[in-house]
Design a protein around this motif. Structure first.
Motif, PDB file in Angstrom:
ATOM      1  N   ARG A  75     -12.325 -26.379  36.892  1.00  0.00           N
ATOM      2  CA  ARG A  75     -11.710 -25.672  38.031  1.00  0.00           C
ATOM      3  C   ARG A  75     -12.445 -24.387  38.370  1.00  0.00           C
ATOM      4  O   ARG A  75     -12.513 -23.985  39.547  1.00  0.00           O
ATOM      5  CB  ARG A  75     -10.233 -25.376  37.708  1.00  0.00           C
ATOM      6  N   GLU A  76     -13.007 -23.719  37.373  1.00  0.00           N
ATOM      7  CA  GLU A  76     -13.699 -22.458  37.642  1.00  0.00           C
ATOM      8  C   GLU A  76     -15.055 -22.656  38.325  1.00  0.00           C
ATOM      9  O   GLU A  76     -15.681 -21.682  38.775  1.00  0.00           O
ATOM     10  CB  GLU A  76     -13.888 -21.664  36.348  1.00  0.00           C
ATOM     11  N   ASP A  77     -15.502 -23.909  38.421  1.00  0.00           N
ATOM     12  CA  ASP A  77     -16.816 -24.171  38.992  1.00  0.00           C
ATOM     13  C   ASP A  77     -16.821 -24.288  40.510  1.00  0.00           C
ATOM     14  O   ASP A  77     -17.890 -24.316  41.130  1.00  0.00           O
ATOM     15  CB  ASP A  77     -17.416 -25.457  38.400  1.00  0.00           C
ATOM     16  N   PHE A  78     -15.661 -24.413  41.134  1.00  0.00           N
ATOM     17  CA  PHE A  78     -15.640 -24.591  42.584  1.00  0.00           C
ATOM     18  C   PHE A  78     -14.569 -23.720  43.218  1.00  0.00           C
ATOM     19  O   PHE A  78     -13.628 -23.271  42.569  1.00  0.00           O
ATOM     20  CB  PHE A  78     -15.421 -26.068  42.960  1.00  0.00           C
ATOM     21  N   VAL A  79     -14.752 -23.474  44.517  1.00  0.00           N
ATOM     22  CA  VAL A  79     -13.790 -22.738  45.334  1.00  0.00           C
ATOM     23  C   VAL A  79     -13.154 -23.721  46.298  1.00  0.00           C
ATOM     24  O   VAL A  79     -13.844 -24.537  46.925  1.00  0.00           O
ATOM     25  CB  VAL A  79     -14.482 -21.594  46.101  1.00  0.00           C
ATOM     26  N   LEU A  80     -11.839 -23.632  46.426  1.00  0.00           N
ATOM     27  CA  LEU A  80     -11.085 -24.599  47.218  1.00  0.00           C
ATOM     28  C   LEU A  80     -10.208 -23.863  48.227  1.00  0.00           C
ATOM     29  O   LEU A  80      -9.492 -22.920  47.872  1.00  0.00           O
ATOM     30  CB  LEU A  80     -10.213 -25.440  46.283  1.00  0.00           C
ATOM     31  N   SER A  81     -10.270 -24.294  49.468  1.00  0.00           N
ATOM     32  CA  SER A  81      -9.340 -23.760  50.470  1.00  0.00           C
ATOM     33  C   SER A  81      -8.614 -24.903  51.153  1.00  0.00           C
ATOM     34  O   SER A  81      -9.167 -25.979  51.363  1.00  0.00           O
ATOM     35  CB  SER A  81     -10.066 -22.901  51.518  1.00  0.00           C
ATOM     36  N   THR A  82      -7.359 -24.647  51.474  1.00  0.00           N
ATOM     37  CA  THR A  82      -6.589 -25.558  52.298  1.00  0.00           C
ATOM     38  C   THR A  82      -5.813 -24.727  53.301  1.00  0.00           C
ATOM     39  O   THR A  82      -6.014 -23.508  53.400  1.00  0.00           O
ATOM     40  CB  THR A  82      -5.680 -26.483  51.461  1.00  0.00           C
ATOM     41  N   LYS A  83      -4.928 -25.383  54.052  1.00  0.00           N
ATOM     42  CA  LYS A  83      -4.295 -24.696  55.174  1.00  0.00           C
ATOM     43  C   LYS A  83      -2.800 -24.931  55.175  1.00  0.00           C
ATOM     44  O   LYS A  83      -2.310 -25.888  54.585  1.00  0.00           O
ATOM     45  CB  LYS A  83      -4.935 -25.161  56.486  1.00  0.00           C
ATOM     46  N   VAL A  84      -2.093 -24.028  55.842  1.00  0.00           N
ATOM     47  CA  VAL A  84      -0.641 -24.104  55.963  1.00  0.00           C
ATOM     48  C   VAL A  84      -0.260 -23.959  57.438  1.00  0.00           C
ATOM     49  O   VAL A  84      -1.052 -23.499  58.256  1.00  0.00           O
ATOM     50  CB  VAL A  84       0.059 -23.027  55.117  1.00  0.00           C
ATOM     51  N   GLY A  85       0.986 -24.352  57.729  1.00  0.00           N
ATOM     52  CA  GLY A  85       1.448 -24.325  59.114  1.00  0.00           C
ATOM     53  C   GLY A  85       1.986 -25.673  59.541  1.00  0.00           C
ATOM     54  O   GLY A  85       2.846 -25.770  60.412  1.00  0.00           O
ATOM     55  N   ARG A  86       1.471 -26.731  58.912  1.00  0.00           N
ATOM     56  CA  ARG A  86       1.994 -28.084  59.104  1.00  0.00           C
ATOM     57  C   ARG A  86       2.598 -28.543  57.783  1.00  0.00           C
ATOM     58  O   ARG A  86       1.941 -28.492  56.753  1.00  0.00           O
ATOM     59  CB  ARG A  86       0.888 -29.051  59.528  1.00  0.00           C
ATOM     60  N   VAL A  87       3.824 -29.001  57.837  1.00  0.00           N
ATOM     61  CA  VAL A  87       4.519 -29.477  56.640  1.00  0.00           C
ATOM     62  C   VAL A  87       4.651 -30.989  56.729  1.00  0.00           C
ATOM     63  O   VAL A  87       5.170 -31.522  57.720  1.00  0.00           O
ATOM     64  CB  VAL A  87       5.910 -28.835  56.502  1.00  0.00           C
ATOM     65  N   LEU A  88       4.142 -31.686  55.713  1.00  0.00           N
ATOM     66  CA  LEU A  88       4.198 -33.148  55.670  1.00  0.00           C
ATOM     67  C   LEU A  88       5.439 -33.603  54.917  1.00  0.00           C
ATOM     68  O   LEU A  88       5.893 -32.947  53.982  1.00  0.00           O
ATOM     69  CB  LEU A  88       2.945 -33.705  54.989  1.00  0.00           C
ATOM     70  N   SER A  89       5.939 -34.763  55.322  1.00  0.00           N
ATOM     71  CA  SER A  89       7.051 -35.405  54.622  1.00  0.00           C
ATOM     72  C   SER A  89       6.900 -36.914  54.776  1.00  0.00           C
ATOM     73  O   SER A  89       6.255 -37.379  55.731  1.00  0.00           O
ATOM     74  CB  SER A  89       8.393 -34.945  55.193  1.00  0.00           C
ATOM     75  N   TYR A 110       5.525 -28.459  62.487  1.00  0.00           N
ATOM     76  CA  TYR A 110       4.959 -27.111  62.404  1.00  0.00           C
ATOM     77  C   TYR A 110       5.992 -26.167  61.813  1.00  0.00           C
ATOM     78  O   TYR A 110       7.162 -26.179  62.193  1.00  0.00           O
ATOM     79  CB  TYR A 110       4.547 -26.603  63.782  1.00  0.00           C
ATOM     80  N   ASP A 111       5.559 -25.333  60.870  1.00  0.00           N
ATOM     81  CA  ASP A 111       6.455 -24.348  60.277  1.00  0.00           C
ATOM     82  C   ASP A 111       5.614 -23.225  59.683  1.00  0.00           C
ATOM     83  O   ASP A 111       4.915 -23.414  58.680  1.00  0.00           O
ATOM     84  CB  ASP A 111       7.319 -24.992  59.192  1.00  0.00           C
ATOM     85  N   TYR A 112       5.673 -22.055  60.312  1.00  0.00           N
ATOM     86  CA  TYR A 112       4.887 -20.909  59.873  1.00  0.00           C
ATOM     87  C   TYR A 112       5.742 -19.870  59.158  1.00  0.00           C
ATOM     88  O   TYR A 112       5.294 -18.749  58.924  1.00  0.00           O
ATOM     89  CB  TYR A 112       4.180 -20.273  61.073  1.00  0.00           C
ATOM     90  N   SER A 113       6.970 -20.233  58.810  1.00  0.00           N
ATOM     91  CA  SER A 113       7.826 -19.338  58.050  1.00  0.00           C
ATOM     92  C   SER A 113       7.379 -19.305  56.592  1.00  0.00           C
ATOM     93  O   SER A 113       6.586 -20.148  56.152  1.00  0.00           O
ATOM     94  CB  SER A 113       9.279 -19.811  58.122  1.00  0.00           C
ATOM     95  N   GLY A 114       7.917 -18.359  55.835  1.00  0.00           N
ATOM     96  CA  GLY A 114       7.582 -18.286  54.417  1.00  0.00           C
ATOM     97  C   GLY A 114       7.919 -19.567  53.686  1.00  0.00           C
ATOM     98  O   GLY A 114       7.115 -20.084  52.898  1.00  0.00           O
ATOM     99  N   ASP A 115       9.112 -20.125  53.926  1.00  0.00           N
ATOM    100  CA  ASP A 115       9.503 -21.361  53.249  1.00  0.00           C
ATOM    101  C   ASP A 115       8.617 -22.527  53.665  1.00  0.00           C
ATOM    102  O   ASP A 115       8.241 -23.363  52.834  1.00  0.00           O
ATOM    103  CB  ASP A 115      10.968 -21.691  53.553  1.00  0.00           C
ATOM    104  N   GLY A 116       8.273 -22.582  54.946  1.00  0.00           N
ATOM    105  CA  GLY A 116       7.396 -23.654  55.412  1.00  0.00           C
ATOM    106  C   GLY A 116       6.007 -23.567  54.806  1.00  0.00           C
ATOM    107  O   GLY A 116       5.413 -24.576  54.407  1.00  0.00           O
ATOM    108  N   ILE A 117       5.486 -22.357  54.728  1.00  0.00           N
ATOM    109  CA  ILE A 117       4.172 -22.139  54.126  1.00  0.00           C
ATOM    110  C   ILE A 117       4.167 -22.582  52.666  1.00  0.00           C
ATOM    111  O   ILE A 117       3.260 -23.290  52.215  1.00  0.00           O
ATOM    112  CB  ILE A 117       3.766 -20.659  54.271  1.00  0.00           C
ATOM    113  N   GLU A 118       5.196 -22.185  51.924  1.00  0.00           N
ATOM    114  CA  GLU A 118       5.225 -22.537  50.509  1.00  0.00           C
ATOM    115  C   GLU A 118       5.433 -24.039  50.305  1.00  0.00           C
ATOM    116  O   GLU A 118       4.829 -24.636  49.410  1.00  0.00           O
ATOM    117  CB  GLU A 118       6.308 -21.749  49.775  1.00  0.00           C
ATOM    118  N   ALA A 119       6.260 -24.669  51.146  1.00  0.00           N
ATOM    119  CA  ALA A 119       6.464 -26.118  51.042  1.00  0.00           C
ATOM    120  C   ALA A 119       5.169 -26.869  51.327  1.00  0.00           C
ATOM    121  O   ALA A 119       4.819 -27.828  50.623  1.00  0.00           O
ATOM    122  CB  ALA A 119       7.560 -26.561  52.009  1.00  0.00           C
ATOM    123  N   SER A 120       4.438 -26.433  52.355  1.00  0.00           N
ATOM    124  CA  SER A 120       3.159 -27.048  52.682  1.00  0.00           C
ATOM    125  C   SER A 120       2.181 -26.912  51.528  1.00  0.00           C
ATOM    126  O   SER A 120       1.485 -27.860  51.143  1.00  0.00           O
ATOM    127  CB  SER A 120       2.576 -26.399  53.941  1.00  0.00           C
TER     128      SER A 120
END
Length: 329
Positions: A75-89, A110-120
């Protein structure tokens, strides 16, 4: 190993070239698991250690494939980014969604609230098989994507979203956060009121479209916000040139854009460098840019672009790279 550059004031250091994983989410066409692994392995072999993905890419398929590839790497060998704002179900199977073929059977909201961001983010961690992300980008917030609905999304983000990202950073769930967008207005608005570690900007700081130079570049410099550049070929036209059927910003290029690209090609031909090579070097050499995303599902395309970046640029070409405006200078 490729050179590394710092993200903002954080301890995150990304390789100067990064792998954009939209293609392995079946953007526009089906890609087999084997082909996805092959292009990811090609990127790894080339020294790329920064990988960017999003739930949007195949409704989780990109994250799933990237996670399967990276799980055998330290895990320390790479950098990973992902995105929030869309919540899948969980949802129904479909043949295509949002330009991605054979996506995973997930619904999206779409959900840009704190709960939506964390769920995503928690769902992304499951697909990626990781416990933390190095960078999280707030994806596609802005009027270009949402129109009149963006006012409510911005209200949610300002009310609880920004604070939740800060808390996730304090807890070590993420190491940096920012925006992942195709427009400059929302970047300027948010940078004037809050700190962002990085902005993944697609298509607005390229050899063809230099809109970000008007204000955003100078503001990022003043706020110590790093730029990661995507869409450096503006959906293909800077790679193909002004040919019939060329695309610009996710649609067929207009006659005006074709004329502008034709003029650019005359200039790059005059200094003895292909248009696509000039576009790559423009993005890679731009001050304040931490990394340039190469998004492809083809080994041949990735190798071609990496070879172009290793090519010497004629001194005469540097005139093409001069900034039109130096905001905040």
């Amino acid at each position: 190993m490729r050179p590394r550059r710092q993200i903002g004031r954080t301890n995150v250091r990304v390789t100067d070239i990064s792998f954009g994983a939209s293609g392995i989410g079946n953007m526009g066409r089906t890609v087999s698991d084997r082909k996805a692994d092959e292009v990811l392995q090609c990127a790894w072999n080339a020294g790329i250690r920064y990988f960017d993905t999003a739930p949007h890419y195949g409704r989780g398929r990109s994250e799933q494939r990237l996670g399967s590839f990276l799980k055998s790497k330290p895990r320390e060998d790479f950098v990973l980014s992902t995105k929030v704002g869309r919540v899948l179900s969980p949802g129904q199977a479909m043949s295509e969604a949002d330009g991605f073929v054979d996506p995973l059977p997930n619904d999206v909201r779409y959900d840009y609230s704190g709960d939506g961001i964390e769920a995503s983010l928690e769902h992304s961690f499951e697909l990626l098989q990781v416990r933390h992300a190095d960078i999280v980008y707030v994806h596609d917030i802005g009027t270009d994507t949402h129109g009149a609905a963006n006012e409510a999304h911005m209200r949610d983000f300002r009310a609880t979203g920004i604070d939740r990202l800060r808390r996730l950073k304090e807890k070590g769930k993420i190491n940096a956060f920012g925006l992942g967008v195709n427009e400059t207005r929302v970047c300027i608005d948010l940078l004037q009121e809050t700190d962002l570690d990085a902005i993944l900007l697609a298509g607005r700081l390229t050899l063809l479209d230099r809109e970000a130079e008007d204000r955003l570049v100078g503001l990022c410099r003043a706020r110590e916000t790093s730029l990661v550049l995507g869409g450096i070929f503006n959906s293909g036209i800077l790679a193909t040139g002004p040919v019939e059927g060329a695309w610009f910003d996710y649609a067929p290029a207009s006659s005006e854009i074709l004329e502008k690209v034709s003029a650019l090609k005359v200039q790059t031909d005059a200094v003895g460098i292909p248009l696509a090579t000039a576009a790559l070097h423009f993005a890679h050499r731009y001050p304040g840019v931490a990394s340039v995303l190469l998004g492809t599902a083809k080994v041949s395309s990735l190798r071609r672009n990496l070879d172009a970046l290793s090519r010497e640029v004629p001194p005469a070409c540097m005139k093409l790279f001069e900034r039109h405006k130096l905001a905040a200078s």
